[in-house]
Motif scaffolding. Structure first.
Motif, PDB file in Angstrom:
ATOM      1  N   THR A 176      -6.417   0.723  -1.541  1.00  0.00           N
ATOM      2  CA  THR A 176      -7.771   0.515  -1.113  1.00  0.00           C
ATOM      3  C   THR A 176      -8.664   1.800  -1.052  1.00  0.00           C
ATOM      4  O   THR A 176      -8.121   2.622  -0.036  1.00  0.00           O
ATOM      5  N   GLU A 209     -10.470  -2.198  -4.270  1.00  0.00           N
ATOM      6  CA  GLU A 209      -8.749  -2.339  -4.535  1.00  0.00           C
ATOM      7  C   GLU A 209      -8.617  -1.914  -5.877  1.00  0.00           C
ATOM      8  O   GLU A 209      -8.929  -2.860  -6.904  1.00  0.00           O
ATOM      9  N   HIS A 229      -7.311  -2.039   6.243  1.00  0.00           N
ATOM     10  CA  HIS A 229      -7.096  -3.281   5.929  1.00  0.00           C
ATOM     11  C   HIS A 229      -7.318  -4.475   6.900  1.00  0.00           C
ATOM     12  O   HIS A 229      -6.843  -5.588   6.869  1.00  0.00           O
ATOM     13  N   TYR A 249       0.814  -1.118   0.072  1.00  0.00           N
ATOM     14  CA  TYR A 249       0.084   0.191  -0.070  1.00  0.00           C
ATOM     15  C   TYR A 249       0.826   1.151  -0.062  1.00  0.00           C
ATOM     16  O   TYR A 249       1.904   1.330   0.713  1.00  0.00           O
ATOM     17  N   LYS A 297      -0.501  -7.133   3.735  1.00  0.00           N
ATOM     18  CA  LYS A 297      -1.122  -8.281   3.489  1.00  0.00           C
ATOM     19  C   LYS A 297       0.096  -9.253   3.764  1.00  0.00           C
ATOM     20  O   LYS A 297       1.190  -9.171   3.126  1.00  0.00           O
TER      21      LYS A 297
END
Length: 822
Positions: A64, A102, A18, A3, A46
């Motif tokens: 996002t 996303e 997230h 991100y 992630k």
């Protein structure tokens, strides 16, 4: 997955977006402490995402979408164009982006250039439509004509543009004729979706503009008329089956001069037609536009060289030289437009075939001449409304002491005084009327006074004095002199227990206390309905002692849940609304004693320029014939304005016997004194369609604003604003109380009460994270609001405790309140 940090991000907000904790985010990025974030910094959000220093070029950058994001702002953060993001993610610009989506962010190579059509170095220029753009200013920017821009993008002449749309820009020296056309008779164009789902804030006009069709066409395609409001989640057809765009073909020579006019900012169809000495209808006809078509800045209009024989659908008496067209502007309503052109609203409706009198911004109306004005005008406020028949069906009887005490009192009445026999006779008669003294008492004034020739000792009338004390106790007469405001309202500060003094509170009550009985026929069955109410309402909110309080007999609990659902409420919220109404009244409840002047209905739609007039306007729009038969025929009407294709504000117009016509707040104030005119309000509350109108207005005026409240929570270690109330409070009980407080306190005070209660409880529990706060027990929140606010405001205490014992569920909604309102 990675991100890129953008402006305004914090470690907490990134973790929350997230669905991570801050500790998990620190672990993923191998940070020992909270770092200082830099805009554009790439972080891991992630697991299993490769991140090795500068080698991150091999990873996809994913953004996002958060609240407040737009394609333009995201593109700017990553130094790419909105068009690149649209193409990278295969987006349809017409559908927009949404929170939580996303988006893959394309990478720009150092030597990247625009795609070329061939080995020639000419670029294919693209323009992304942004807020404020028009065909005219885009074409001016690229030194082309609006028509060239339309042709290049294969857009029909009435097609609107929208934010995020990609427009291809032709060469500056190219002409319309140089634009190659396919040889087929039809050009297939990428069309918008066939079905559009209504979003919050959408209006019929906005949707029609977005998809390049007129509002009338949108109504026709979906099989409803302009009187039916659209609602969030509703699915609308936005294109016909097998819709194609037909390319323009060479036309046979017509009556146009070859002249064109490019629409400039601020120009209306009417202004353009006057410039060329034509009627608006002639310009519409020359350009193949319908009556409802709108024009836009940069549009090229053909100007006919001679008058065209237009056959407007107005009336047979209207000639082409009398045609006038008016474009509806924000704030317009039928009565206002009619008055401007000296015609009646009915004539406007008839001439334009307007469904139930609903108009919208941008609509073009033919203005009929006075020849087409209808002879009757019962809806127009400036025309006298027939009320003899309407008032005659309401039978009012009044029991008071005005006649008995028309000459006042001679002396005091009490055990220590000599009582005048006429005073005693009048008081005894009134006490018998109020059922406080037996008709068979043995204290006849005439006998005790030797046939009225002398005064009577107060010690000889114990039964009468006992009845006076009962009167003072039952009606709490000492309370009326308990505050300076009430003393000023009644005009007296005198009260003596067990006695009556001329012009004191007890005397004033005996004279002016009024019991009203109003009879009227049921609007469907015709059976006689009876309403009984009285003045001198014992309430801390009383500001007009002559006003009444009537709780009513048309009960919300007897209305099927299906009616509430049709009005836009879910089943659980319908049950909550019924509890709210139990604190306010029934569908025929009336309050004319507090600062709102005249309130009515199951949510008490208040006067004083607030909810009463919009409620009547809702009835008038939804059921015009019913409204006419019940209200207008009795001398009661309403004018209203619209905003976003819905009722915005209203103003009562009432014709009072011997008083004439009054409007707005002055009409509401005077209405308090005319108890026979309460009849139409009571009668309307027994008709199912007008009951539904009350529920619909309650949803729009109170339930929807309550569910839109934003909280600001501060626990000392946690502080965040603009948290949707439904993220924290989403049970039927909690939301029911929020609606109740919105009805009485409006959203600002309601939000403040919930802010203070939630912040205080979470601080006590040591909760400083949003996911903890969102799981708070809503019963405890209501109890805390009662604790904090109930001491100073009994209404908060009573209604909070009522909600807590109502039987409504306090179980949180997994959907955080979604689906409770249509």
């Amino acid at each position: 997955m990675s991100y890129a940090v953008k402006s305004g991000d914090t470690l907490y907000s990134i973790a929350r977006t997230h669905q991570l904790s801050t500790d998990e985010l620190l672990d993923l990025n191998d940070w020992d402490s909270i770092p200082t974030l830099q805009i554009g910094q790439i972080i891991i959000v992630k697991e299993n995402t490769t991140f090795q220093g500068d080698s991150s070029d091999d990873d996809d950058v994913i953004h996002t979408v958060a609240k407040g994001d737009s394609l333009y702002s995201i593109a700017k953060n990553y130094n790419v164009s909105p068009a690149d993001i649209i193409e990278e993610n295969d987006l349809d610009p017409s559908t927009g982006i949404y929170i939580g989506q996303e988006l893959y962010i394309p990478e720009l190579e150092e030597n990247e250039t625009s795609t070329t059509t061939s080995s020639v170095s000419n670029e294919i220029k693209k323009h992304i439509v942004t807020k404020g753009d028009s065909l005219y200013n885009i074409s001016k920017k690229y030194e082309i004509t609006p028509q060239q821009l339309l042709d290049k993008n294969q857009l029909p002449k009435n097609s609107p543009i929208y934010i995020g749309q990609i427009l291809y820009i032709p060469e500056a020296d190219s002409s319309v004729n140089e634009t190659p056309l396919p040889s087929t008779s039809e050009v297939k164009k990428k069309t918008p979706p066939a079905i559009y789902t209504v979003l919050q804030g959408d209006t019929l006009y906005q949707i029609s503009q977005k998809f390049g069709i007129s509002p009338q066409k949108l109504l026709e395609m979906n099989g409803f008329d302009a009187s039916q409001p659209i609602y969030i989640g509703q699915q609308l057809k936005v294109k016909n089956d097998q819709q194609t765009i037909i390319p323009p073909l060479p036309k046979k020579e017509d009556k146009t001069s070859g002249k064109t006019h490019t629409v400039n900012r601020g120009e209306s169809l009417y202004a353009i037609s006057r410039k060329y000495d034509l009627s608006p209808a002639e310009i519409l006809s020359a350009n193949g536009l319908s009556i409802g078509a709108t024009i836009y800045v940069g549009q090229v209009l053909k100007i006919p060289s001679q008058k065209i024989n237009i056959k407007p659908k107005v009336t047979s008496t209207t000639s082409k030289n009398e045609i006038r067209v008016y474009t509806v502007k924000p704030g317009d309503y039928l009565s206002k437009i009619a008055q401007q052109f000296d015609v009646t609203p009915q004539a406007l409706v008839a001439a334009n075939r307007i469904p139930k009198g609903r108009i919208y911004v941008g609509q073009q109306l033919f203005i009929p001449t006075k020849k087409t004005t209808t002879s009757t005008n019962s809806n127009a406020p400036q025309t006298p409304i027939k009320q003899a028949q309407g008032q005659s069906i309401y039978e009012l009887s009044t029991l008071d002491g005005q006649q008995l005490f028309s000459k006042g009192m001679y002396n005091r009445i009490g055990s220590n005084y000599n009582v005048h026999p006429q005073d005693l006779a009048n008081v005894q008669t009134r006490l018998i009327q109020l059922k406080l003294l037996s008709e068979h008492h043995k204290e006849n004034a005439q006998q005790l006074s030797n046939n009225g020739s002398s005064n009577i000792s107060g010690k000889s009338i114990p039964q009468t004095l006992s009845a006076i004390r009962k009167l003072q106790d039952r009606y709490r007469l000492n309370w009326w002199v308990g505050s300076a405001a009430r003393i000023e309202m009644l005009g007296t500060s005198k009260f003596t227990y067990g006695e009556i003094v001329p012009n004191d509170v007890t005397y004033k009550f005996l004279k002016e206390y009024s019991q009203y009985t109003l009879k009227f026929p049921h609007p469907i069955s015709g059976q006689t309905q009876v309403a009984e109410f009285s003045n001198f309402v014992y309430s801390g909110y009383n500001q007009f002692y002559k006003g009444v309080g009537y709780i009513g007999k048309s009960f919300p609990n007897e209305v099927p849940i299906s009616v509430f659902r049709e009005a836009g409420l879910s089943t659980v919220l319908a049950e909550a609304m019924k509890v709210v109404s139990s604190h306010e009244g029934n569908f025929d409840a009336i309050n004319s004693y507090d600062k709102a002047f005249f309130s009515y209905g199951f949510i008490q739609f208040a006067g004083g320029g607030r909810g009463l007039a919009p409620l009547l306007a809702r009835m008038k729009v939804i059921q015009p014939e019913l409204f006419k038969s019940i209200f207008q025929n009795a001398g009661i009407d309403v004018e209203y304005t619209t905003r976003n294709n819905d009722i915005h504000q209203g103003e009562l117009i009432i014709q009072f016997p011997k008083k004439g016509t009054l409007k707005g707040i002055e009409a509401e104030k005077e209405l308090r004194n005319h108890h026979q005119m309460y009849g139409p309000f009571l009668r309307a509350a027994f008709h199912p369609e007008l009951i539904k109108a009350q529920i619909i207005q309650a949803v729009k005026a109170y339930a929807s604003p309550a569910l839109g409240i934003k909280l600001s929570i501060n626990t000392g270690q946690f502080s965040q604003s603009n948290i949707p109330i439904t993220d924290v409070i989403n049970s039927p009980m909690g939301l029911g109380f929020a609606i109740d407080m919105t009805v009485n306190k409006w959203i600002v005070k309601t939000g403040e009460m919930f802010n203070n209660a939630v912040s205080s409880l979470c601080k006590q529990k040591g909760w400083h994270q949003l996911h903890q706060i969102s799981m708070i027990d809503e019963r405890e929140v209501l109890q805390e609001i009662v604790r904090q606010e109930g001491g100073a405001d009994k209404r908060v205490a009573d209604r909070g405790n009522s909600m807590l014992t109502s039987g409504l569920s306090y179980t949180k909604s997994p959907n955080k309140g979604q689906g409770l309102l249509a």
